[in-house]
Design a protein around this motif. Structure first.
Motif, PDB file in Angstrom:
ATOM      1  N   SER A 218      -7.262  17.105 -24.333  1.00  0.00           N
ATOM      2  CA  SER A 218      -8.546  16.667 -24.877  1.00  0.00           C
ATOM      3  C   SER A 218      -8.951  17.405 -26.155  1.00  0.00           C
ATOM      4  O   SER A 218      -9.885  17.001 -26.836  1.00  0.00           O
ATOM      5  N   LYS A 222      -9.101  13.281 -28.582  1.00  0.00           N
ATOM      6  CA  LYS A 222     -10.478  13.655 -28.269  1.00  0.00           C
ATOM      7  C   LYS A 222     -11.269  12.567 -27.540  1.00  0.00           C
ATOM      8  O   LYS A 222     -12.144  12.877 -26.750  1.00  0.00           O
ATOM      9  N   THR A 223     -10.970  11.313 -27.801  1.00  0.00           N
ATOM     10  CA  THR A 223     -11.832  10.273 -27.235  1.00  0.00           C
ATOM     11  C   THR A 223     -11.426   9.904 -25.812  1.00  0.00           C
ATOM     12  O   THR A 223     -12.238  10.001 -24.888  1.00  0.00           O
ATOM     13  N   THR A 224     -10.174   9.497 -25.622  1.00  0.00           N
ATOM     14  CA  THR A 224      -9.766   9.050 -24.279  1.00  0.00           C
ATOM     15  C   THR A 224      -9.591  10.247 -23.334  1.00  0.00           C
ATOM     16  O   THR A 224     -10.201  10.294 -22.262  1.00  0.00           O
ATOM     17  N   GLY A 226     -10.740  13.065 -23.863  1.00  0.00           N
ATOM     18  CA  GLY A 226     -12.067  13.691 -23.886  1.00  0.00           C
ATOM     19  C   GLY A 226     -12.947  13.093 -22.800  1.00  0.00           C
ATOM     20  O   GLY A 226     -13.647  13.810 -22.083  1.00  0.00           O
ATOM     21  N   ARG A 227     -12.883  11.777 -22.638  1.00  0.00           N
ATOM     22  CA  ARG A 227     -13.693  11.134 -21.597  1.00  0.00           C
ATOM     23  C   ARG A 227     -13.240  11.582 -20.211  1.00  0.00           C
ATOM     24  O   ARG A 227     -14.047  11.871 -19.328  1.00  0.00           O
TER      25      ARG A 227
END
Ligand code: IPM
Ligand code: MG
Length: 402
Positions: A218, A222-224, A226-227
């Motif tokens: 993450s 960062k986005t997937t 990260g979620r």
């Protein structure tokens, strides 16, 4: 020219987003989970698969029939032979799973599935989607649960691999935007992350384990990822007695083989692709991918399989009868536990540990330097039925043997 390419790409992207938003809505709907004890009959479907799949699934069925003799006689358990999940039939229909085969699979409660061949561009098959990935998606088998145990080293890992999202859900849907540019997609949803992370925490809670390790990248993805990571932090708050421990996938692959640290890990939860990779590494430490089983759990259906592929090389070299059936037998033990036969599942697992990691009276090497899968299955069953099974298993944990 490039404007036209961009428009085409936007259109494809639009379709994918629309489908994924629909999938999110589907995930929000309640689904009834079967109560196996209350069912008058439990149907176990067997898909034989390709290559060594046919032979190792047969040995796994022998073990299941052996321990479920009484239930089969009473009609509580029924086996259903599903023939069409072969690469030849799938190639003929140009479908990951032909419609009639999918209907048969759905008519069962649980499935035991042998490894299937996954075509790759350039080989002799049409480049259809992997049957594994398709079954997981069609039956919404969101949790890929993969235990790895090395009792004498104190290793008892349970991996919870997300099974319907990540790089896999759209793995066959990427496209070449131009002659020079290709794109693939990775997808993470709140619902998809929550259900697998929650399952890992529930497993830890029910087994008195005080830590859950979430593995992502993450810091970069960062986005997937990260979620996924944020969902883990949120869900962990509901389990104050369990510590959340976050690792990045690169260092995790290193720590898993670090003798000083690896025992500390117990429950690991991770997105699809990382789970695929890390569980092969873990299985290798247990004795090879041929020793590891896997449960694909959904709300309605579940499917149990080996973690490895169909080993076409063993077939080409005429070595199929020496293929290790332990992966499918471990998967069968997981199937038994899932439908309520916990003690019988434990007996099989103890026999596998004794035969494979302690007594080692027979060795399976994948070639004629070892015994055949059939001989090994008979060896295992002699331990399953042995009244000293539990005593010997406890001894094997305490006494170093190799
Ligand atoms: C597994 C396998 C599959 C996967 C392949 C056969 C598509 O490697 O079950 O781990 O990548 O999920
Ligand atoms: Mg794999």
């Amino acid at each position: 020219m490039s404007k036209e390419l961009i428009e085409k790409a936007k259109e494809k992207f639009g379709i994918i987003i629309e489908e994924q938003l629909k999938r999110v809505e589907e995930m929000k709907k309640p689904v009834e989970t079967p109560d196996y004890a209350a069912l008058p009959e439990i149907i176990i479907g067997i898909c034989w698969g390709d290559g060594i799949g046919k032979i190792i699934s047969k040995h796994a069925q022998t073990v299941l029939e052996h321990v479920l003799k009484d239930e089969v006689a009473k009609g509580k358990i029924k086996f259903k032979d599903i023939q069409g999940l072969t690469i030849e039939n799938r190639a003929k229909h140009k479908k990951a799973i032909p419609d009639d085969v999918l209907a048969e699979i759905k008519s069962c409660h649980v499935i035991l599935k042998g490894p299937t061949t996954t075509p790759q561009a350039g080989d002799k098959w049409p480049n259809i989607e992997s049957a594994n990935v398709a079954i997981r998606r069609y039956l919404d088998l969101f949790a890929n649960v993969r235990p790895v145990r090395i009792p004498k080293e104190g290793i008892d890992w349970c991996f919870f691999r997300e099974n319907t999202e990540g790089a896999y859900v759209l793995g066959s849907r990427g496209f070449d935007v131009s002659d020079d540019l290709s794109v693939d997609f990775t997808v993470t949803t709140e619902q998809g992350s929550e259900r697998i992370i929650r399952m890992a925490f529930e497993y830890a809670k029910n087994n008195n384990i005080d830590k859950v390790t979430v593995v992502t990248k993450s810091n970069v993805v960062k986005t997937t990822d990260g979620r996924f990571s944020k969902a883990a932090v949120r869900i962990a708050k509901e389990y104050p007695k369990i510590k959340l421990d976050e690792w990045y996938i690169d260092i995790m692959t290193a720590k898993l083989i670090d003798p000083a640290r690896r025992k500390e890990f117990k429950v690991m939860v991770l997105p699809n692709l990382y789970g695929d990779i890390l569980t092969d590494e873990a299985a290798q430490m247990q004795g090879g991918v041929g020793t590891a089983g896997s449960a694909n759990i959904g709300k309605k259906w579940s499917m149990f399989e080996a973690i490895h592929g169909s080993a076409p090389r063993m077939i080409e070299e005429g070595r199929d009868k020496f293929a290790d059936p332990c992966s499918m037998i471990r998967a069968s033990a997981m199937l038994l536990r899932h439908i309520g036969f916990k003690e019988r599942a434990e007996k099989i697992e103890m026999a596998l540990d004794i035969c494979g990691q302690f007594e080692k009276k027979m060795l399976i090497t994948g070639r004629d330097t070892g015994v055949s899968g059939e001989e090994y299955t008979t060896y295992l069953l002699s331990w399953v039925d042995n009244p000293k099974l539990k005593i010997q298993w406890e001894k094997s944990v305490n006494e170093p043997c190799y």
